[in-house]
Design an enzyme around this catalytic site. Structure first.
Site, PDB file in Angstrom:
ATOM      1  N   HIS A   1       0.960  -1.003  -0.106  1.00  0.00           N
ATOM      2  CA  HIS A   1       0.133   0.323   0.216  1.00  0.00           C
ATOM      3  C   HIS A   1       0.580   1.226   0.401  1.00  0.00           C
ATOM      4  O   HIS A   1       0.325   2.197   1.138  1.00  0.00           O
ATOM      5  CB  HIS A   1      -0.439   0.258   1.449  1.00  0.00           C
ATOM      6  CG  HIS A   1      -2.222  -1.356   1.097  1.00  0.00           C
ATOM      7  ND1 HIS A   1      -2.834  -1.609   2.666  1.00  0.00           N
ATOM      8  CD2 HIS A   1      -2.235  -2.088  -0.310  1.00  0.00           C
ATOM      9  CE1 HIS A   1      -3.424  -2.750   1.720  1.00  0.00           C
ATOM     10  NE2 HIS A   1      -3.291  -3.093   0.999  1.00  0.00           N
ATOM     11  N   LEU A   2       1.165   0.891  -1.099  1.00  0.00           N
ATOM     12  CA  LEU A   2       2.810   2.091  -0.456  1.00  0.00           C
ATOM     13  C   LEU A   2       2.292   3.760  -1.322  1.00  0.00           C
ATOM     14  O   LEU A   2       1.340   4.237  -2.200  1.00  0.00           O
ATOM     15  CB  LEU A   2       3.997   1.880  -1.793  1.00  0.00           C
ATOM     16  CG  LEU A   2       4.774   0.902  -1.330  1.00  0.00           C
ATOM     17  CD1 LEU A   2       4.269  -0.190  -0.930  1.00  0.00           C
ATOM     18  CD2 LEU A   2       5.692   0.469  -2.090  1.00  0.00           C
TER      19      LEU A   2
END
Length: 292
Positions: free
Chosen positions: A238-239
């Site tokens: 979930h960068l």
């Protein structure tokens, strides 16, 4: 836009504007090697400064996930169903339009929870799966029947950075995540790991719970829990945050509310890098909305 096709360097000229959509890792790297970013970093790369924006590549955030595993009894799990003759059977069921592991995601249950009952909203997200992965891996199944439960802090305060190491487009950038360096993140993650243990040992699962394989009964103190997290914790992929949205008065902001890069005409960014902080869930839907 300059790009490589084989060993040939080619260029495309934009008639209206350029939209960068290379993701949280590659968008800041691309900006940096193009002369947009911290003047100090660009100088170290030998890149001429087109526009100094100190926030490019900074403010890197991600959901840091830690999973617990228990051995399963009295049931088959995805671990066994994905191998050998059983896998052939699952393929046959899928072809026949019947329920099959080929048509499901491993994390079948998503959980939203509070690290502290006094909170108004959940600050933890968790997953449960009738499957388990080997220590330190997401995707490599265990050789025994297993089930998994894991959590990550929703709104991490720990921030890292992504910085180009050279102007070579084939060289990966430096990624420093700085996971759980913030005290609040450690507190929330501790609560999540303990909740995962309680859920796996809960009465509704007692028929299937054999014993805990990760981290095991010897992990009890907060220090032991955090050591375990450092050893096996992984990215939730979930960068976000490395070209964050914000007003021009924010020296670390990279794009404005219309996604235009501050101080550069006809250049926008449309990916998860523009999120100032992590959303309280998976990032896919939010990223699609940004693109739309």
């Amino acid at each position: 836009v300059e790009y490589l096709q084989g060993d040939q360097t080619r260029q495309i000229m934009a008639a209206r504007e350029v939209i960068v959509s290379s993701g949280t890792v590659n968008t800041p790297r691309l900006l940096q090697v193009s002369g947009v970013g911290s003047a100090e970093l660009l100088s170290s790369l030998g890149v001429n400064v087109v526009k100094e924006l100190k926030g490019v590549g900074e403010n890197f955030r991600d959901h840091f996930s830690v999973r617990l595993v228990a051995r399963v009894k009295n049931s088959k799990t995805i671990n066994e169903l994905s191998r050998g003759p059983r896998l052939l059977g699952e393929i046959g069921r899928w072809v026949a339009g019947q329920p099959s592991i080929l048509s499901i995601a491993p994390s079948l249950i998503h959980i939203f929870a509070k690290s502290d009952p006094s909170l108004e909203q959940p600050d933890l997200q968790g997953v449960f799966a009738p499957a388990s992965f080997k220590a330190g891996f997401v995707g490599l199944l265990d050789d025994f029947p297993g089930m998994t439960c894991g959590f990550w802090p929703h709104r991490p305060e720990s921030v890292g950075y992504i910085r180009a190491k050279s102007t070579n487009p084939h060289e990966h950038p430096e990624i420093q995540a700085n996971y759980i360096t913030d005290e609040q993140d450690r507190r929330v993650l501790l609560a999540g790991m303990k909740l995962a243990r309680n859920l796996l040992r809960s009465e509704p699962l007692s028929k299937f719970y054999d014993f805990e394989t990760m981290p095991g009964e010897d992990i009890q103190t907060d220090t032991e829990w955090l050591d375990y997290a450092v050893q096996v914790g992984t990215s939730s992929w979930h960068l976000c945050g490395t070209a964050k949205m914000g007003p021009a008065t924010d020296t670390m902001a990279v794009v404005d509310p219309t996604l235009k890069v501050h101080g550069i005409k006809n250049l926008r960014i449309a990916d998860a890098s523009i999120m100032p902080c992590c959303p309280s869930a998976n990032t896919y839907a939010s990223t699609m909305m940004i693109a739309e």
